[in-house]
Design a protein around this motif. Structure first.
Motif, PDB file in Angstrom:
ATOM      1  N   ALA A  22       0.842  -1.199   0.000  1.00  0.00           N
ATOM      2  CA  ALA A  22       0.000   0.000   0.000  1.00  0.00           C
ATOM      3  C   ALA A  22       0.880   1.252   0.000  1.00  0.00           C
ATOM      4  N   ALA A  23       0.352   2.321  -0.542  1.00  0.00           N
ATOM      5  CA  ALA A  23       1.116   3.565  -0.660  1.00  0.00           C
ATOM      6  C   ALA A  23       1.489   4.162   0.685  1.00  0.00           C
ATOM      7  N   VAL A  24       0.658   3.931   1.719  1.00  0.00           N
ATOM      8  CA  VAL A  24       0.896   4.552   3.019  1.00  0.00           C
ATOM      9  C   VAL A  24       0.400   3.620   4.125  1.00  0.00           C
ATOM     10  N   THR A  25       1.075   3.666   5.266  1.00  0.00           N
ATOM     11  CA  THR A  25       0.707   2.847   6.426  1.00  0.00           C
ATOM     12  C   THR A  25       0.344   3.744   7.595  1.00  0.00           C
ATOM     13  N   LYS A  45     -12.408   3.911  10.001  1.00  0.00           N
ATOM     14  CA  LYS A  45     -13.168   3.121   9.027  1.00  0.00           C
ATOM     15  C   LYS A  45     -13.474   3.963   7.786  1.00  0.00           C
ATOM     16  N   ALA A  46     -13.858   5.218   7.988  1.00  0.00           N
ATOM     17  CA  ALA A  46     -14.166   6.103   6.861  1.00  0.00           C
ATOM     18  C   ALA A  46     -12.911   6.396   6.032  1.00  0.00           C
ATOM     19  N   GLY A  52      -8.964   3.139   0.353  1.00  0.00           N
ATOM     20  CA  GLY A  52      -8.993   1.807  -0.246  1.00  0.00           C
ATOM     21  C   GLY A  52      -7.649   1.108  -0.182  1.00  0.00           C
ATOM     22  N   ALA A  53      -7.244   0.549  -1.323  1.00  0.00           N
ATOM     23  CA  ALA A  53      -6.019  -0.259  -1.397  1.00  0.00           C
ATOM     24  C   ALA A  53      -4.754   0.562  -1.196  1.00  0.00           C
ATOM     25  N   THR A 171      -7.136  12.068   6.448  1.00  0.00           N
ATOM     26  CA  THR A 171      -7.047  11.654   5.037  1.00  0.00           C
ATOM     27  C   THR A 171      -6.029  12.509   4.296  1.00  0.00           C
ATOM     28  N   SER A 172      -6.052  13.817   4.510  1.00  0.00           N
ATOM     29  CA  SER A 172      -5.096  14.711   3.844  1.00  0.00           C
ATOM     30  C   SER A 172      -3.661  14.378   4.226  1.00  0.00           C
TER      31      SER A 172
END
Length: 183
Positions: A22-25, A45-46, A52-53, A171-172
């Protein structure tokens, strides 16, 4: 200014949702009885849904037992469910504990374990035998080494994230980290 880093890094020992590529952890040190962690749960969760992936999520136990007397047993019960039922059962139990986050008595934890697909008697026996105390303590001590002093505490790609953890901000921050990793 030096920023706290994750110690140890994520390994197969951890509870992981998402692919290693995945791109980020995002790593969370959490306490199942902590009201702040309870508020963070639907946000995580959101964020998982949005990314996503591209996101790998890891949960480590950090029970603050002086403030939350049921937190350690909740963490041990989740570990027991993982041992008897595997990763999917762990994540089901994780969600079941956080979603109501009300009664975390051993009896209730046994009931939740049954809903996660593991016999309540197995989990209650593990709690009585203190089978997963060391595992939970290992997570806790890794948090201490990583500079965790409260819950929830997040790490993005191994660096402590001290910003706001509402859905948009988190998210950002994750998207910025993913872009940096890609560059």
């Amino acid at each position: 200014m030096s920023r706290a880093t994750l110690a140890p890094p994520v390994t197969a020992r951890d509870h992981i949702q998402g692919d290693a590529s995945a791109a980020v952890t995002l790593v969370e040190y959490g306490d199942y009885e902590c009201p702040h962690c309870g508020r963070a749960h639907p946000i995580i969760k959101a964020v998982q849904q949005r990314l996503g992936a591209r996101l790998r999520f890891v949960f480590r136990n950090f029970p603050l037992t002086e403030a939350h007397p049921h937190a350690a047993h909740a963490a041990e019960a989740a570990e027991s469910v993982a041992a008897h039922g595997g990763s999917d059962a762990f994540w089901t139990m994780h969600d079941l504990i956080f979603e109501p986050q009300q009664d975390l008595s051993d009896t209730s934890l046994g009931t939740l374990a049954g809903q996660a697909g593991v016999t309540a008697d197995l989990v209650l026996a593990d709690l009585a035998a203190e089978r997963f105390v060391e595992r939970v303590q290992e997570d806790f001590m890794s948090g201490v080494r990583s500079g965790v002093n409260g819950t929830p505490t997040f790490f993005i790609d191994g660096i402590r994230y001290d910003g706001p953890w509402d859905e948009e901000s988190l998210t950002s921050a994750l998207e910025r980290a993913a872009r940096r990793a890609k560059a």
